[in-house]
Design a protein around this motif. Structure first.
Motif, mmCIF file in Angstrom:
data_model
loop_
_atom_site.group_PDB
_atom_site.id
_atom_site.type_symbol
_atom_site.label_atom_id
_atom_site.label_comp_id
_atom_site.label_asym_id
_atom_site.label_seq_id
_atom_site.Cartn_x
_atom_site.Cartn_y
_atom_site.Cartn_z
ATOM 1 N N PHE A 180 0.841 -1.199 0.000
ATOM 2 C CA PHE A 180 0.000 0.000 0.000
ATOM 3 C C PHE A 180 0.875 1.248 0.000
ATOM 4 O O PHE A 180 1.895 1.295 0.685
ATOM 5 C CB PHE A 180 -0.915 0.018 1.227
ATOM 6 N N ASN A 181 0.445 2.244 -0.760
ATOM 7 C CA ASN A 181 1.190 3.502 -0.845
ATOM 8 C C ASN A 181 0.204 4.667 -0.859
ATOM 9 O O ASN A 181 -0.113 5.229 -1.907
ATOM 10 C CB ASN A 181 2.068 3.520 -2.103
ATOM 11 N N LYS A 182 -0.328 5.001 0.306
ATOM 12 C CA LYS A 182 -1.260 6.124 0.466
ATOM 13 C C LYS A 182 -2.356 6.110 -0.599
ATOM 14 O O LYS A 182 -2.512 7.066 -1.371
ATOM 15 C CB LYS A 182 -0.488 7.446 0.423
ATOM 16 N N PRO A 183 -3.148 5.039 -0.652
ATOM 17 C CA PRO A 183 -4.123 4.908 -1.748
ATOM 18 C C PRO A 183 -5.220 5.954 -1.746
ATOM 19 O O PRO A 183 -5.787 6.262 -2.803
ATOM 20 C CB PRO A 183 -4.704 3.503 -1.519
ATOM 21 N N PHE A 184 -5.527 6.531 -0.580
ATOM 22 C CA PHE A 184 -6.652 7.450 -0.520
ATOM 23 C C PHE A 184 -6.300 8.875 -0.929
ATOM 24 O O PHE A 184 -7.142 9.780 -0.806
ATOM 25 C CB PHE A 184 -7.273 7.433 0.874
ATOM 26 N N ILE A 185 -5.078 9.086 -1.416
ATOM 27 C CA ILE A 185 -4.760 10.391 -2.003
ATOM 28 C C ILE A 185 -4.714 10.293 -3.523
ATOM 29 O O ILE A 185 -4.249 11.206 -4.198
ATOM 30 C CB ILE A 185 -3.430 10.960 -1.460
ATOM 31 N N SER A 186 -5.213 9.193 -4.081
ATOM 32 C CA SER A 186 -5.216 8.999 -5.526
ATOM 33 C C SER A 186 -6.144 10.008 -6.193
ATOM 34 O O SER A 186 -7.239 10.287 -5.694
ATOM 35 C CB SER A 186 -5.677 7.581 -5.874
ATOM 36 N N GLN A 187 -5.724 10.516 -7.352
ATOM 37 C CA GLN A 187 -6.524 11.506 -8.073
ATOM 38 C C GLN A 187 -7.425 10.875 -9.129
ATOM 39 O O GLN A 187 -8.242 11.578 -9.732
ATOM 40 C CB GLN A 187 -5.611 12.551 -8.716
ATOM 41 N N GLU B 69 -4.813 5.493 -10.763
ATOM 42 C CA GLU B 69 -3.768 5.757 -9.772
ATOM 43 C C GLU B 69 -4.050 4.994 -8.484
ATOM 44 O O GLU B 69 -3.121 4.502 -7.831
ATOM 45 C CB GLU B 69 -3.679 7.256 -9.478
ATOM 46 N N PHE B 70 -5.331 4.875 -8.125
ATOM 47 C CA PHE B 70 -5.684 4.117 -6.931
ATOM 48 C C PHE B 70 -5.155 2.689 -7.024
ATOM 49 O O PHE B 70 -4.585 2.162 -6.058
ATOM 50 C CB PHE B 70 -7.204 4.102 -6.748
ATOM 51 N N TRP B 71 -5.328 2.032 -8.172
ATOM 52 C CA TRP B 71 -4.866 0.649 -8.310
ATOM 53 C C TRP B 71 -3.347 0.542 -8.434
ATOM 54 O O TRP B 71 -2.806 -0.562 -8.358
ATOM 55 C CB TRP B 71 -5.565 -0.019 -9.489
ATOM 56 N N ASN B 72 -2.668 1.680 -8.609
ATOM 57 C CA ASN B 72 -1.211 1.683 -8.523
ATOM 58 C C ASN B 72 -0.723 1.928 -7.097
ATOM 59 O O ASN B 72 0.485 1.933 -6.842
ATOM 60 C CB ASN B 72 -0.611 2.750 -9.448
ATOM 61 N N ARG B 73 -1.684 2.116 -6.182
ATOM 62 C CA ARG B 73 -1.346 2.365 -4.775
ATOM 63 C C ARG B 73 -1.989 1.360 -3.823
ATOM 64 O O ARG B 73 -1.530 1.205 -2.704
ATOM 65 C CB ARG B 73 -1.811 3.777 -4.365
ATOM 66 N N TRP B 74 -3.055 0.690 -4.251
ATOM 67 C CA TRP B 74 -3.814 -0.213 -3.383
ATOM 68 C C TRP B 74 -3.465 -1.665 -3.701
ATOM 69 O O TRP B 74 -3.527 -2.081 -4.854
ATOM 70 C CB TRP B 74 -5.313 0.019 -3.576
ATOM 71 N N HIS B 75 -3.132 -2.441 -2.666
ATOM 72 C CA HIS B 75 -2.817 -3.861 -2.837
ATOM 73 C C HIS B 75 -1.948 -4.039 -4.093
ATOM 74 O O HIS B 75 -2.267 -4.815 -4.998
ATOM 75 C CB HIS B 75 -4.104 -4.668 -2.955
ATOM 76 N N MET B 76 -0.831 -3.318 -4.103
ATOM 77 C CA MET B 76 -0.053 -3.143 -5.324
ATOM 78 C C MET B 76 0.475 -4.451 -5.896
ATOM 79 O O MET B 76 0.489 -4.645 -7.118
ATOM 80 C CB MET B 76 1.104 -2.177 -5.069
ATOM 81 N N THR B 77 0.908 -5.364 -5.036
ATOM 82 C CA THR B 77 1.471 -6.608 -5.578
ATOM 83 C C THR B 77 0.410 -7.434 -6.285
ATOM 84 O O THR B 77 0.695 -8.117 -7.272
ATOM 85 C CB THR B 77 2.123 -7.445 -4.466
#
Length: 412
Positions: A277-284, A288-296
């Motif tokens: 996870f990489n701060k998914p709730f700041i996705s624009q 971008e959200f799927w590049n930050r949420w459960h990334m693997t």
């Protein structure tokens, strides 16, 4: 011997970490002095895996052994086939289908418990081990993997910190690290990161996750059901909105906390398991959200479903329009993700929802690119994009939760 008086399911309670850290001490000392104690690491992982399947879960342990033997047979059969210079497409498809088959049968067994499907297949962690074996078969086909060391492959499949729920590592990356000790400076930096992730995981899972999921969510759920019954057919209330946000926060903090534990313990063992996870709730936007949420997981689906289907469709000229090709690939990707979560309507709708959200997002980005001079771009539009994306994601999690089934139909 039964240890069930201690809950030794991975990362489920603070007491579990006492035993875990005691077991890690020799590994930490060895790596600090530049030695990887491979035999001890294997024994350490096997002991904690054994404790997962102790007591009334012993059948799952047997299932795991059967599954491993089957996957080793498929993996090495296909590797031997490729080493002989052969590359028939149908053989590759057969290997992939065989590798996925146990997981598919388990999903059907869960969805249709009365179906005549062998119950011997199910065990904790089957999904994430299946992702690893399929990845190895696909990279063997590509020629990226030319050899499979048996001990390394088994350690990769059974790597204890990520065994039950990921993150999903890649074999070639894991193989580079698992047989050598990092330099002392690097390991000291790893220990610092591991300690920070460990305490952040405690905050996420045992404080914030507990507050949103255990303390607050049942109260909101009850209030939403009462309000829904009072509202009749519409069954909407502000309690349902509160449930949506509360469940979304619980889902994030619980799973992100678990992932932080897995990455932390990996770092203690000198393995750089990728973050999830990489701060998914700041996705624009939703992409971008799927590049930050459960990334693997999202990167696995991107590399082995989206990209594979795209290359296949381009080669076979299934679509003349590249935009339609991309849209079809998104539908396939997220439908597969929905079915993987379970064969229930809300998981499938969840997958379709995200597919449509990404397709609409791509349309908007293309429109925005063509009219960039007319569409403003500033701090306000940035925060508006974050707000809209956050609410779209939270609504998708409301679908994912299955709560609407209980609210609308009384299904639990």
């Amino acid at each position: 011997m039964n240890f069930n008086f201690i809950n030794l399911q991975p990362y489920t309670n603070p007491q579990y970490f006492v035993y875990l850290m005691i077991g890690l001490v020799p590994i930490i000392i060895g790596l600090y002095h530049g030695h990887r104690l491979k035999i001890y690491e294997v024994a350490f992982s096997l002991v904690f895996l054994f404790l997962i399947f102790d007591g009334d879960k012993w059948q799952q342990g047997v299932n795991l052994i059967i599954y491993l033997l089957f996957q080793l047979l498929v993996s090495y059969w296909y590797l031997h086939y490729r080493q002989n210079g052969k590359n028939k497409t149908w053989v590759f498809y057969l290997a992939v289908v065989l590798a996925i088959l146990p997981l598919v049968l388990v999903k059907f067994q869960i969805a249709f418990p009365k179906a005549p499907i062998p119950g011997v297949l199910a065990f904790l962690g089957i999904s994430y081990i299946t992702f690893k074996t399929v990845q190895v078969i696909m990279e063997t086909r590509d020629g990226a993997i030319k050899e499979l060391d048996l001990s390394t492959y088994l350690r990769f499949l059974l790597f204890f910190p990520t065994f039950s729920s990921g993150p999903i590592d890649r074999y070639r990356r894991f193989a580079k690290e698992c047989n050598v000790a990092p330099k002392r400076d690097q390991y000291l930096a790893d220990l610092e990161i591991a300690t920070r992730n460990l305490f952040q995981g405690f905050l996420y899972k045992f404080v914030l996750g507990w507050f949103f999921g255990t303390y607050w969510l049942p109260k909101i759920s009850k209030a939403a059901l009462i309000a829904g019954a009072a509202n009749g057919g519409l069954k909407f209330s502000w309690w349902l909105v509160a449930y949506m946000y509360c469940y979304s926060m619980y889902l994030f903090f619980d799973f992100a906390g678990y992932s932080l534990f897995a990455v932390s313990i990996s770092n203690f063992m000198g393995i750089h398991t990728p973050v999830n996870f990489n701060k998914p709730f700041i996705s624009q936007n939703i992409k971008e959200f799927w590049n930050r949420w459960h990334m693997t997981l999202s990167f696995w689906f991107r590399d082995y479903i989206y990209m594979r289907f795209t290359f296949f469709a381009m080669k076979k000229k299934l679509f003349k329009n590249p935009i339609r090709l991309s849209q079809a690939a998104y539908l396939l990707l997220f439908l597969t993700m929905g079915f993987w979560h379970g064969l229930t309507w809300y998981y499938i709708v969840y997958g379709l929802f995200h597919a449509m959200a990404i397709i609409i997002n791509d349309c908007w980005l293309r429109y925005k690119k063509r009219h960039k001079e007319q569409i403003p771009s500033n701090k306000f539009t940035k925060w508006l994009a974050i707000f809209v994306t956050f609410n779209i994601v939270c609504f998708s999690f409301l679908i994912f939760s299955g709560f609407l089934s209980e609210l609308w139909f009384g299904w639990k």
